[in-house]
Design a protein around this motif. Structure first.
Motif, PDB file in Angstrom:
ATOM      1  N   ARG A  38       0.854  -1.191   0.000  1.00  0.00           N
ATOM      2  CA  ARG A  38       0.000   0.000   0.000  1.00  0.00           C
ATOM      3  C   ARG A  38       0.888   1.238   0.000  1.00  0.00           C
ATOM      4  N   LEU A  39       0.486   2.220  -0.790  1.00  0.00           N
ATOM      5  CA  LEU A  39       1.188   3.497  -0.860  1.00  0.00           C
ATOM      6  C   LEU A  39       0.186   4.585  -0.511  1.00  0.00           C
ATOM      7  N   VAL A  40       0.522   5.427   0.462  1.00  0.00           N
ATOM      8  CA  VAL A  40      -0.397   6.464   0.928  1.00  0.00           C
ATOM      9  C   VAL A  40       0.329   7.804   0.945  1.00  0.00           C
TER      10      VAL A  40
ATOM     11  N   HIS B 249       3.781   7.237   2.780  1.00  0.00           N
ATOM     12  CA  HIS B 249       3.962   5.971   3.477  1.00  0.00           C
ATOM     13  C   HIS B 249       3.915   4.835   2.470  1.00  0.00           C
ATOM     14  N   PHE B 250       4.890   3.938   2.517  1.00  0.00           N
ATOM     15  CA  PHE B 250       4.887   2.741   1.693  1.00  0.00           C
ATOM     16  C   PHE B 250       4.914   1.550   2.632  1.00  0.00           C
TER      17      PHE B 250
ATOM     18  N   GLU C 158      14.574   6.571  12.152  1.00  0.00           N
ATOM     19  CA  GLU C 158      14.894   7.521  11.095  1.00  0.00           C
ATOM     20  C   GLU C 158      16.325   7.237  10.648  1.00  0.00           C
ATOM     21  N   VAL C 159      16.448   6.649   9.454  1.00  0.00           N
ATOM     22  CA  VAL C 159      17.750   6.213   8.965  1.00  0.00           C
ATOM     23  C   VAL C 159      18.515   7.315   8.238  1.00  0.00           C
ATOM     24  N   ARG C 160      17.802   8.280   7.743  1.00  0.00           N
ATOM     25  CA  ARG C 160      18.354   9.486   7.131  1.00  0.00           C
ATOM     26  C   ARG C 160      17.359  10.595   7.453  1.00  0.00           C
ATOM     27  N   PRO C 161      17.771  11.841   7.377  1.00  0.00           N
ATOM     28  CA  PRO C 161      16.809  12.911   7.654  1.00  0.00           C
ATOM     29  C   PRO C 161      15.571  12.790   6.752  1.00  0.00           C
ATOM     30  N   GLY C 162      14.422  12.618   7.377  1.00  0.00           N
ATOM     31  CA  GLY C 162      13.172  12.532   6.645  1.00  0.00           C
ATOM     32  C   GLY C 162      12.835  11.175   6.071  1.00  0.00           C
ATOM     33  N   VAL C 163      13.628  10.154   6.384  1.00  0.00           N
ATOM     34  CA  VAL C 163      13.361   8.791   5.899  1.00  0.00           C
ATOM     35  C   VAL C 163      13.287   7.865   7.108  1.00  0.00           C
ATOM     36  N   VAL C 164      12.103   7.282   7.310  1.00  0.00           N
ATOM     37  CA  VAL C 164      11.853   6.465   8.495  1.00  0.00           C
ATOM     38  C   VAL C 164      11.498   5.043   8.070  1.00  0.00           C
ATOM     39  N   LEU C 165      12.206   4.061   8.614  1.00  0.00           N
ATOM     40  CA  LEU C 165      11.872   2.655   8.388  1.00  0.00           C
ATOM     41  C   LEU C 165      10.995   2.169   9.526  1.00  0.00           C
ATOM     42  N   GLY C 166       9.982   1.364   9.189  1.00  0.00           N
ATOM     43  CA  GLY C 166       9.115   0.763  10.192  1.00  0.00           C
ATOM     44  C   GLY C 166       9.387  -0.726  10.282  1.00  0.00           C
ATOM     45  N   PHE C 167       9.440  -1.253  11.506  1.00  0.00           N
ATOM     46  CA  PHE C 167       9.772  -2.659  11.743  1.00  0.00           C
ATOM     47  C   PHE C 167       8.636  -3.348  12.482  1.00  0.00           C
TER      48      PHE C 167
ATOM     49  N   GLY D 117       7.283  -6.815  14.871  1.00  0.00           N
ATOM     50  CA  GLY D 117       7.743  -7.386  16.127  1.00  0.00           C
ATOM     51  C   GLY D 117       8.932  -8.316  16.005  1.00  0.00           C
ATOM     52  N   ASP D 118       9.184  -8.820  14.775  1.00  0.00           N
ATOM     53  CA  ASP D 118      10.336  -9.699  14.542  1.00  0.00           C
ATOM     54  C   ASP D 118      11.544  -8.948  14.006  1.00  0.00           C
ATOM     55  N   GLY D 119      11.457  -7.623  13.946  1.00  0.00           N
ATOM     56  CA  GLY D 119      12.585  -6.818  13.479  1.00  0.00           C
ATOM     57  C   GLY D 119      12.695  -6.697  11.973  1.00  0.00           C
ATOM     58  N   ARG D 120      11.672  -7.162  11.244  1.00  0.00           N
ATOM     59  CA  ARG D 120      11.702  -7.068   9.777  1.00  0.00           C
ATOM     60  C   ARG D 120      11.175  -5.705   9.343  1.00  0.00           C
ATOM     61  N   ALA D 121      11.803  -5.133   8.340  1.00  0.00           N
ATOM     62  CA  ALA D 121      11.327  -3.866   7.780  1.00  0.00           C
ATOM     63  C   ALA D 121      10.028  -4.135   7.030  1.00  0.00           C
ATOM     64  N   VAL D 122       8.964  -3.435   7.416  1.00  0.00           N
ATOM     65  CA  VAL D 122       7.663  -3.638   6.775  1.00  0.00           C
ATOM     66  C   VAL D 122       7.133  -2.357   6.138  1.00  0.00           C
ATOM     67  N   GLY D 123       7.897  -1.281   6.242  1.00  0.00           N
ATOM     68  CA  GLY D 123       7.456  -0.039   5.624  1.00  0.00           C
ATOM     69  C   GLY D 123       8.528   1.026   5.647  1.00  0.00           C
TER      70      GLY D 123
END
Length: 66
Positions: A2-4, A13-14, A26-35, A37-43
């Motif tokens: 999903r892309l919002v 949001h992806f 926040e891995v870079r200014p303005g770029v946030v990774l979502g994880f 419960g298992d630590g996998r990047a999901v967004g």
């Protein structure tokens, strides 16, 4: 997947899947990774998109598969 585009929060949001994000970084200014419960990047979230793309550019989505 999903892309919002959230104009109110000025963010794009992806989401790779619908599992909940339990932690983000926040891995870079303005770029946030979502994880999950298992630590996998999901967004990924891009903040302050109005400064990165015009309103017209944010109105169209070009999707390409390999």
């Amino acid at each position: 997947m999903r892309l919002v585009v959230d104009r109110e929060d000025d963010a794009l949001h992806f989401c790779l899947d619908e599992t909940g994000v339990v932690e983000s970084e926040e891995v870079r200014p303005g770029v946030v990774l979502g994880f999950d419960g298992d630590g996998r990047a999901v967004g990924v979230e891009f903040l302050r998109i109005a400064a990165r793309a015009s309103k017209d550019q944010l109105s169209f989505l070009y999707f390409q598969t390999g």
